[in-house]
Design a protein around this motif. Structure first.
Motif, PDB file in Angstrom:
ATOM      1  N   UNK A   1       0.814  -1.209   0.000  1.00  0.00           N
ATOM      2  CA  UNK A   1       0.000   0.000   0.000  1.00  0.00           C
ATOM      3  C   UNK A   1       0.851   1.264   0.000  1.00  0.00           C
ATOM      4  N   UNK A   2       2.098   1.156   0.465  1.00  0.00           N
ATOM      5  CA  UNK A   2       2.954   2.337   0.586  1.00  0.00           C
ATOM      6  C   UNK A   2       3.303   2.947  -0.769  1.00  0.00           C
ATOM      7  N   UNK A   3       3.198   2.177  -1.821  1.00  0.00           N
ATOM      8  CA  UNK A   3       3.574   2.669  -3.146  1.00  0.00           C
ATOM      9  C   UNK A   3       2.374   3.154  -3.959  1.00  0.00           C
ATOM     10  N   UNK A   4       1.182   3.054  -3.407  1.00  0.00           N
ATOM     11  CA  UNK A   4      -0.013   3.459  -4.151  1.00  0.00           C
ATOM     12  C   UNK A   4      -0.213   4.969  -4.011  1.00  0.00           C
ATOM     13  N   UNK A   5      -0.289   5.659  -5.134  1.00  0.00           N
ATOM     14  CA  UNK A   5      -0.537   7.103  -5.131  1.00  0.00           C
ATOM     15  C   UNK A   5      -2.042   7.346  -5.095  1.00  0.00           C
ATOM     16  N   UNK A   6      -2.445   8.302  -4.294  1.00  0.00           N
ATOM     17  CA  UNK A   6      -3.867   8.658  -4.183  1.00  0.00           C
ATOM     18  C   UNK A   6      -4.001  10.170  -4.153  1.00  0.00           C
ATOM     19  N   UNK A   7      -5.223  10.637  -4.348  1.00  0.00           N
ATOM     20  CA  UNK A   7      -5.478  12.079  -4.457  1.00  0.00           C
ATOM     21  C   UNK A   7      -6.143  12.607  -3.184  1.00  0.00           C
ATOM     22  N   UNK A   8      -5.648  13.754  -2.724  1.00  0.00           N
ATOM     23  CA  UNK A   8      -6.296  14.488  -1.641  1.00  0.00           C
ATOM     24  C   UNK A   8      -6.656  15.871  -2.174  1.00  0.00           C
ATOM     25  N   UNK A   9      -7.931  16.183  -2.193  1.00  0.00           N
ATOM     26  CA  UNK A   9      -8.370  17.531  -2.538  1.00  0.00           C
ATOM     27  C   UNK A   9      -8.574  18.316  -1.241  1.00  0.00           C
ATOM     28  N   UNK A  10      -8.157  19.571  -1.240  1.00  0.00           N
ATOM     29  CA  UNK A  10      -8.411  20.468  -0.108  1.00  0.00           C
ATOM     30  C   UNK A  10      -9.208  21.644  -0.641  1.00  0.00           C
ATOM     31  N   UNK A  11     -10.377  21.842  -0.094  1.00  0.00           N
ATOM     32  CA  UNK A  11     -11.231  22.922  -0.584  1.00  0.00           C
ATOM     33  C   UNK A  11     -12.008  23.545   0.571  1.00  0.00           C
ATOM     34  N   UNK A  12     -12.605  24.669   0.316  1.00  0.00           N
ATOM     35  CA  UNK A  12     -13.420  25.330   1.331  1.00  0.00           C
ATOM     36  C   UNK A  12     -14.863  24.837   1.239  1.00  0.00           C
ATOM     37  N   UNK A  13     -15.649  25.171   2.238  1.00  0.00           N
ATOM     38  CA  UNK A  13     -17.049  24.761   2.219  1.00  0.00           C
ATOM     39  C   UNK A  13     -17.790  25.381   1.034  1.00  0.00           C
ATOM     40  N   UNK A  14     -17.453  26.617   0.671  1.00  0.00           N
ATOM     41  CA  UNK A  14     -18.117  27.228  -0.481  1.00  0.00           C
ATOM     42  C   UNK A  14     -17.729  26.509  -1.775  1.00  0.00           C
TER      43      UNK A  14
END
Length: 322
Positions: free
Chosen positions: A133-146
Motif C-alpha cells: 500500500x505504501x507505493x499506491x498514489x492517491x489524491x487528496x483535494x483540499x477545498x473550502x465549504x463554499x
C-alpha cells in the motif's frame, strides 16, 4: 454501459488494493482534521474508471493516481494552508496541482475547476518492512465549504449529463464566480472593513464594543471564552433590562473588585458575577425589572446567586431560575 474486458481487468486489479488503502487513509486523516472540517472519500467506480481511460489522458492505466481519492473541506481559504501542512507532515506529496499558489494558467475571465489537489503516498515506516500500500498514489483535494458546496450543487450540470447545455454550464460558472468573490471577501474581511464605504459603527455595535472592553478589563483571557462578544451581549442585555448604563457597570465592577482584594469570583461566570453585583448594589431596581410586565427580555438566575429575601418568584416574569 458495456465495458471492454481489458478495461474491466485493469480496474479489478486495482480495486481491492485501493479499498484497503481507503480504510488506512480514512483513519489517518480523520485523526488530523479539525472538528469543524469535513472529510469524505471514495474508490472510483468501474464506469467512471472506463470513461476516464477513454479520454486518452491517462498514461498509466494500471496506476491511476485518483483511483482512491478523498476530500478535506475547511472553513475558508485561510485554513487551506493549515490542512496542507498537516498533509505534508504525515504523507509524501508526489505532486501538487496547481503547482504554484501565486501563478495560474487560467484566464481572468475563466472559472474552471482548480481546487488544490495533492497526489500522495504513505510515508514508509523505517522500522517496518515496506508494504504494498505504501507505493499506491492517491489524491487528496483540499477545498473550502463554499467550493465544496458549488461542486456538489453543480456537478451534474457540468460533468454528468445526458445532454450538452451551454446555458446550464454558464449558470454553474456564474455561481462559481460569485462564490470565489465571496471567498475573497471572507478572507480579506479585516482589510475590507477598513475601507471608507464600510468603516462605520452604529449605537448597538458601539455598546457591544464598550461591553467587551469592560469584560477584558476585569477578567483575564484564561477566564473568558473565545466568543467574548456573546458574553458581552448577554451582560449588555441584562444591564439594559435593569436600566443600568455601561458607565455605571464599569464603576460597579471597579468597586466590587477593590472590595474583594483585586479579584472577581472565579467559581462563576462573568455574567453571573455581574448579575450578583447588580442585586447587591441595586436590589430595588433589580426586583422592579424582573417583575415588570412592560419590559421585554429575561435574566438567567443560576442557583448559586444570593437572592433578596423579598424576591417573589411567582411575580418574577422576566427571570429564569435554575
Amino acid at each position: 454501459m458495456k465495458i471492454p474486458a481489458s478495461i474491466r481487468t485493469i480496474y479489478e486489479d486495482q480495486r481491492d488494493l485501493n479499498e484497503k488503502l481507503k480504510l488506512e487513509i480514512d483513519s489517518k486523516i480523520k485523526g488530523l482534521i479539525e472538528p469543524r472540517w469535513h472529510y469524505e472519500s471514495r474508490v472510483k467506480e468501474l464506469i467512471s474508471f472506463a470513461i476516464k481511460l477513454e479520454t486518452g489522458r491517462v498514461l498509466k492505466p494500471h496506476e491511476l493516481e485518483d483511483f482512491f481519492a478523498c476530500t478535506i473541506v475547511v472553513q475558508n481559504a485561510s485554513q487551506i494552508n493549515v490542512a496542507y501542512e498537516r498533509i505534508s507532515e504525515n504523507f509524501v506529496i508526489c505532486e501538487k496541482r496547481p503547482k504554484s499558489d501565486d501563478f495560474t494558467s487560467k484566464a481572468s475571465n475563466s472559472f474552471p475547476f482548480d481546487d488544490l489537489r495533492l497526489y500522495c503516498k504513505q510515508k514508509p515506516n523505517p522500522i517496518l518492512p515496506p508494504k504494498e500500500l505504501s507505493e499506491v498514489i492517491f489524491e487528496i483535494q483540499i477545498k473550502t465549504f463554499l467550493q465544496h458546496a458549488w461542486s456538489i450543487a453543480t456537478h451534474d450540470l457540468v460533468y454528468k449529463s445526458d445532454d450538452a447545455n451551454w446555458s446550464q454550464e454558464r449558470i454553474a460558472y456564474q455561481i462559481k464566480a460569485m462564490l470565489e468573490h465571496a471567498e475573497v471577501s471572507i478572507q480579506q474581511a479585516s482589510d475590507l472593513a477598513n475601507c471608507e464605504a464600510l468603516k462605520k459603527d452604529n449605537r448597538e455595535i458601539l455598546s457591544i464594543k464598550k461591553s467587551i472592553d469592560i469584560i477584558k478589563k476585569n477578567w483575564s483571557k484564561e477566564d473568558l471564552p473565545r466568543d467574548i462578544r456573546r458574553v458581552a451581549q448577554n451582560i449588555l442585555s441584562a444591564c439594559q433590562l435593569i436600566d443600568i448604563s455601561l458607565e455605571v457597570l464599569d464603576a460597579l465592577l471597579d468597586e466590587k473588585k477593590q472590595q474583594r482584594g483585586g479579584t472577581h469570583p472565579l467559581n462563576t461566570s462573568p455574567y453571573s458575577t455581574v448579575v450578583q453585583y447588580i442585586i447587591e448594589s441595586n436590589e430595588a431596581g433589580f426586583l422592579a425589572a424582573i417583575q415588570s410586565t412592560k419590559k421585554r427580555g429575561k435574566i438567567l438566575i443560576p442557583s448559586e446567586l444570593i437572592l433578596p429575601t423579598t424576591l417573589d418568584r411567582t411575580r418574577s416574569v422576566n427571570a429564569i431560575f435554575l
